[in-house]
Write a protein that holds these residues in place. Structure first.
Motif, mmCIF file in Angstrom:
data_model
loop_
_atom_site.group_PDB
_atom_site.id
_atom_site.type_symbol
_atom_site.label_atom_id
_atom_site.label_comp_id
_atom_site.label_asym_id
_atom_site.label_seq_id
_atom_site.Cartn_x
_atom_site.Cartn_y
_atom_site.Cartn_z
ATOM 1 N N HIS A 110 0.795 -1.151 0.168
ATOM 2 C CA HIS A 110 -0.415 0.125 -0.086
ATOM 3 C C HIS A 110 0.767 1.344 0.036
ATOM 4 O O HIS A 110 0.800 2.064 -0.852
ATOM 5 C CB HIS A 110 -0.951 -0.302 0.883
ATOM 6 C CG HIS A 110 -1.838 1.396 1.092
ATOM 7 N ND1 HIS A 110 -2.838 1.746 0.478
ATOM 8 C CD2 HIS A 110 -1.817 2.233 2.465
ATOM 9 C CE1 HIS A 110 -3.531 2.704 1.029
ATOM 10 N NE2 HIS A 110 -2.343 3.616 1.715
ATOM 11 N N SER A 113 2.468 1.860 -3.085
ATOM 12 C CA SER A 113 1.467 2.304 -4.372
ATOM 13 C C SER A 113 1.341 3.431 -3.382
ATOM 14 O O SER A 113 1.418 5.060 -5.826
ATOM 15 C CB SER A 113 0.509 1.230 -4.183
ATOM 16 O OG SER A 113 -0.988 2.485 -5.020
ATOM 17 N N CYS A 116 4.689 6.060 -5.558
ATOM 18 C CA CYS A 116 4.471 5.696 -6.533
ATOM 19 C C CYS A 116 3.291 6.574 -7.172
ATOM 20 O O CYS A 116 3.492 7.464 -8.367
ATOM 21 C CB CYS A 116 4.259 4.480 -7.641
ATOM 22 S SG CYS A 116 5.209 3.271 -7.026
ATOM 23 N N SER A 117 2.409 7.105 -6.601
ATOM 24 C CA SER A 117 1.381 8.031 -7.058
ATOM 25 C C SER A 117 1.645 8.894 -7.201
ATOM 26 O O SER A 117 1.143 9.789 -7.349
ATOM 27 C CB SER A 117 0.557 7.659 -6.446
ATOM 28 O OG SER A 117 -0.117 7.968 -5.213
#
Length: 139
Positions: A110, A113, A116-117
């Motif tokens: 999580h 991610s 990365c976002s």
């Protein structure tokens, strides 16, 4: 290749719904999050010349993600009765509902991610649930 690592921590409670063992009960951890980014190039101009990313900026991003879980009860969606959630909220408890089972493995994925976002070149995220036990997610 250049690598940067930033660390943040949070204290929270969780439980593993449907698990046959001690972790089925609400219990707490002092979670430690280590995030690593990499690049083969450094910035070539401006005040951040010679840096992959400003450490202060990187640390702040990791810290903000960790702070979202700090001093909360983290629970997987649909694992508590709505009346239980309502009663806990009425008592003023801070709750975080997740779409994933709150394991170290899933926290690592999580947070990876999330980073990365935000456009970071993430290589690996490590989440410790105790000094001796951690899970890693990444390349």
């Amino acid at each position: 290749m250049y690598y940067l690592k930033a660390t943040a921590c949070f204290d929270s409670a969780h439980f593993l719904h449907g698990y046959n063992g001690k972790c089925a009960n609400i219990h707490g951890h002092h979670w430690i999050v280590e995030a690593k980014i990499n690049s083969d190039k450094l910035q070539t101009s401006g005040e951040k010349r010679g840096m992959l990313l400003d450490f202060g900026d990187f640390k702040q991003i990791v810290k903000e993600i960790a702070e979202g879980f700090d001093h909360t009860l983290i629970y997987e969606k649909s694992t508590l009765k709505s009346t239980t959630v309502a009663a806990l909220k009425e008592e003023g408890f801070s709750l975080v509902e997740t779409d994933f089972r709150p394991t170290a493995e899933n926290f690592a994925a999580h947070i990876y991610s999330e980073l990365c976002s935000k456009g970071l070149p993430v290589t690996r995220v490590t989440v410790y649930e105790s000094p001796e036990n951690c899970a890693e997610y990444g390349e």
